[in-house]
Design a protein around this motif. Structure first.
Motif, mmCIF file in Angstrom:
data_model
loop_
_atom_site.group_PDB
_atom_site.id
_atom_site.type_symbol
_atom_site.label_atom_id
_atom_site.label_comp_id
_atom_site.label_asym_id
_atom_site.label_seq_id
_atom_site.Cartn_x
_atom_site.Cartn_y
_atom_site.Cartn_z
ATOM 1 N N LEU A 117 -25.987 24.677 2.512
ATOM 2 C CA LEU A 117 -24.858 24.765 1.590
ATOM 3 C C LEU A 117 -24.405 23.362 1.230
ATOM 4 O O LEU A 117 -24.487 22.441 2.047
ATOM 5 N N GLY A 118 -23.927 23.204 -0.014
ATOM 6 C CA GLY A 118 -23.420 21.905 -0.444
ATOM 7 C C GLY A 118 -22.279 22.070 -1.427
ATOM 8 O O GLY A 118 -22.212 23.063 -2.163
ATOM 9 N N VAL A 119 -21.369 21.098 -1.458
ATOM 10 C CA VAL A 119 -20.248 21.111 -2.402
ATOM 11 C C VAL A 119 -20.154 19.742 -3.067
ATOM 12 O O VAL A 119 -20.666 18.739 -2.558
ATOM 13 N N ASP A 120 -19.475 19.721 -4.212
ATOM 14 C CA ASP A 120 -19.178 18.445 -4.843
ATOM 15 C C ASP A 120 -17.921 18.582 -5.688
ATOM 16 O O ASP A 120 -17.576 19.684 -6.155
ATOM 17 N N ILE A 121 -17.248 17.458 -5.874
ATOM 18 C CA ILE A 121 -16.070 17.390 -6.736
ATOM 19 C C ILE A 121 -16.196 16.133 -7.575
ATOM 20 O O ILE A 121 -16.604 15.077 -7.078
ATOM 21 N N GLU A 122 -15.890 16.236 -8.846
ATOM 22 C CA GLU A 122 -16.131 15.145 -9.802
ATOM 23 C C GLU A 122 -14.899 14.965 -10.675
ATOM 24 O O GLU A 122 -14.556 15.841 -11.475
ATOM 25 N N THR A 123 -14.207 13.830 -10.515
ATOM 26 C CA THR A 123 -13.014 13.576 -11.320
ATOM 27 C C THR A 123 -13.331 12.880 -12.634
ATOM 28 O O THR A 123 -12.490 12.841 -13.524
ATOM 29 N N ARG A 124 -14.546 12.341 -12.753
ATOM 30 C CA ARG A 124 -14.910 11.694 -14.023
ATOM 31 C C ARG A 124 -14.930 12.738 -15.134
ATOM 32 O O ARG A 124 -15.514 13.810 -14.994
ATOM 33 N N THR A 125 -14.313 12.445 -16.251
ATOM 34 C CA THR A 125 -14.214 13.418 -17.343
ATOM 35 C C THR A 125 -15.011 13.026 -18.573
ATOM 36 O O THR A 125 -15.167 13.842 -19.479
ATOM 37 N N THR A 126 -15.513 11.798 -18.634
ATOM 38 C CA THR A 126 -16.257 11.335 -19.800
ATOM 39 C C THR A 126 -17.626 10.832 -19.368
ATOM 40 O O THR A 126 -17.740 10.063 -18.409
ATOM 41 N N PHE A 127 -18.679 11.285 -20.054
ATOM 42 C CA PHE A 127 -20.047 10.864 -19.781
ATOM 43 C C PHE A 127 -20.620 10.203 -21.024
ATOM 44 O O PHE A 127 -20.831 10.857 -22.041
ATOM 45 N N LEU A 165 -28.112 18.876 -4.243
ATOM 46 C CA LEU A 165 -28.654 17.785 -3.432
ATOM 47 C C LEU A 165 -28.115 17.847 -2.008
ATOM 48 O O LEU A 165 -28.849 17.645 -1.032
ATOM 49 N N LYS A 166 -26.826 18.137 -1.880
ATOM 50 C CA LYS A 166 -26.235 18.214 -0.547
ATOM 51 C C LYS A 166 -26.726 19.445 0.207
ATOM 52 O O LYS A 166 -26.806 19.422 1.439
ATOM 53 N N THR A 167 -27.067 20.501 -0.521
ATOM 54 C CA THR A 167 -27.634 21.678 0.129
ATOM 55 C C THR A 167 -28.951 21.341 0.805
ATOM 56 O O THR A 167 -29.253 21.808 1.905
ATOM 57 N N ARG A 168 -29.738 20.508 0.176
ATOM 58 C CA ARG A 168 -31.034 20.109 0.752
ATOM 59 C C ARG A 168 -30.926 18.847 1.613
ATOM 60 O O ARG A 168 -31.924 18.284 2.047
ATOM 61 N N LEU A 169 -29.670 18.383 1.853
ATOM 62 C CA LEU A 169 -29.397 17.226 2.713
ATOM 63 C C LEU A 169 -30.042 15.951 2.180
ATOM 64 O O LEU A 169 -30.466 15.078 2.941
ATOM 65 N N ALA A 170 -30.110 15.836 0.870
ATOM 66 C CA ALA A 170 -30.665 14.630 0.259
ATOM 67 C C ALA A 170 -29.714 13.459 0.458
ATOM 68 O O ALA A 170 -28.496 13.621 0.479
ATOM 69 N N ARG A 171 -30.274 12.279 0.589
ATOM 70 C CA ARG A 171 -29.470 11.072 0.767
ATOM 71 C C ARG A 171 -29.451 10.193 -0.485
ATOM 72 O O ARG A 171 -28.743 9.192 -0.529
ATOM 73 N N SER A 172 -30.230 10.564 -1.507
ATOM 74 C CA SER A 172 -30.333 9.720 -2.695
ATOM 75 C C SER A 172 -29.976 10.511 -3.949
ATOM 76 O O SER A 172 -30.495 11.610 -4.174
ATOM 77 N N LEU A 173 -29.121 9.915 -4.785
ATOM 78 C CA LEU A 173 -28.783 10.532 -6.068
ATOM 79 C C LEU A 173 -29.961 10.524 -7.026
ATOM 80 O O LEU A 173 -29.975 11.278 -8.009
ATOM 81 N N ALA A 211 -13.974 18.741 -11.865
ATOM 82 C CA ALA A 211 -15.105 19.665 -11.752
ATOM 83 C C ALA A 211 -15.402 19.902 -10.277
ATOM 84 O O ALA A 211 -15.463 18.962 -9.480
ATOM 85 N N VAL A 212 -15.561 21.172 -9.901
ATOM 86 C CA VAL A 212 -15.880 21.531 -8.518
ATOM 87 C C VAL A 212 -17.113 22.429 -8.532
ATOM 88 O O VAL A 212 -17.341 23.187 -9.481
ATOM 89 N N ALA A 213 -17.917 22.340 -7.478
ATOM 90 C CA ALA A 213 -19.140 23.137 -7.425
ATOM 91 C C ALA A 213 -19.530 23.402 -5.984
ATOM 92 O O ALA A 213 -19.235 22.603 -5.084
ATOM 93 N N VAL A 214 -20.203 24.524 -5.779
ATOM 94 C CA VAL A 214 -20.776 24.862 -4.480
ATOM 95 C C VAL A 214 -22.144 25.474 -4.721
ATOM 96 O O VAL A 214 -22.342 26.240 -5.670
ATOM 97 N N ALA A 215 -23.106 25.103 -3.903
ATOM 98 C CA ALA A 215 -24.466 25.650 -3.988
ATOM 99 C C ALA A 215 -24.889 26.089 -2.595
ATOM 100 O O ALA A 215 -24.433 25.540 -1.585
ATOM 101 N N SER A 216 -25.748 27.095 -2.526
ATOM 102 C CA SER A 216 -26.238 27.553 -1.225
ATOM 103 C C SER A 216 -27.646 28.093 -1.391
ATOM 104 O O SER A 216 -28.072 28.472 -2.480
ATOM 105 N N ALA A 217 -28.365 28.118 -0.278
ATOM 106 C CA ALA A 217 -29.736 28.606 -0.275
ATOM 107 C C ALA A 217 -29.971 29.395 1.000
ATOM 108 O O ALA A 217 -29.563 28.961 2.086
ATOM 109 N N HIS A 218 -30.583 30.543 0.870
ATOM 110 C CA HIS A 218 -30.956 31.355 2.018
ATOM 111 C C HIS A 218 -32.468 31.240 2.174
ATOM 112 O O HIS A 218 -33.218 31.700 1.314
#
Length: 225
Positions: A117-127, A165-173, A211-218
């Motif tokens: 499982l992984g979560v993220d929060i992103e306050t940046r509003t402009t890309f 990425l956090k669900t798969r425990l990645a260390r690199s963006l 922006a908030v997000a959660v991902a999971s994998a079984h």
């Protein structure tokens, strides 16, 4: 100074926390109540007030999320949530729990589960346009069409991909380009594909302008064999 909200993103209920800025002595007092001695040593080593506040907010959110799952959890300072490696990156959870946390400014988001499982929060509003190819393929950009730099879907997509990425425990963006958005689902579900996580679900939305997000994998039984 602190507000806690339990969000609803599909079947998940991650803990969102706001830790407003305040005097350094109040931050030190909170850290003494929340952090274990090893955590406190790492927290103190960061030096910068802003980094300390964000790091503390993430740990507090994660420990509150764990307490919801483990009501008999002792005082928060008796639990250590340290990086699996080095000074940052994926957290080593207790007793078989995978813990994921994220922080951005005054906000933090955390969740825990017995499966990836992984979560993220992103306050940046402009890309800016030059950033889009970094996390969206040509096919994805064609599907999305022309979006203004402040379109709220862009930070949500970024947050979803970081959660994967956090669900798969990645260390690199840099691995964010391995994850593909394939469409908008019902409610807050977002369709994404990742070859490393075949049983993947992801959910995202906007909370308090972030922006908030959660991902999971079984993991399938045959994949574990």
């Amino acid at each position: 100074m602190i507000t806690v909200t339990h969000l609803r993103l599909g079947p998940h209920c991650p803990t969102a926390l706001t830790l407003q800025d305040g005097p350094s002595d109040r931050l030190r007092s909170l850290a003494a109540k929340v952090l274990s001695p090893p955590e406190h040593d790492l927290w103190h080593s960061f030096g910068q007030h802003k980094k300390q506040r964000e790091w503390l907010a993430g740990r507090l959110a994660a420990k509150i999320a764990l307490r919801r799952q483990m009501p008999r959890l002792g005082p928060l300072r008796t639990l250590s949530l340290l990086p699996r490696e080095g000074r940052s990156g994926p957290v080593a959870g207790p007793q078989g729990w995978q813990v994921s946390l994220a922080h951005s400014g005054a906000y933090a988001l955390a969740a825990c589960a017995r499966h990836p499982l992984g979560v993220d929060i992103e306050t940046r509003t402009t890309f800016r346009p030059e950033i889009l190819p970094y996390f969206l393929s040509t096919t994805e950009r064609d599907l999305l069409g022309q979006l203004p730099p402040n379109d709220p879907r862009l930070p949500v997509l970024w947050a979803v991909k970081e959660a994967v990425l956090k669900t798969r425990l990645a260390r690199s963006l840099a691995e964010i380009s391995d994850i593909f958005w394939t469409g908008w689902g019902h409610g807050c579900r977002i369709a994404v594909r990742d070859a490393r996580l075949p049983c993947l679900t992801a959910f995202g939305g906007i909370w308090r302008g972030t922006a908030v997000a959660v991902a999971s994998a079984h993991i399938r039984t045959e994949a574990r064999a």
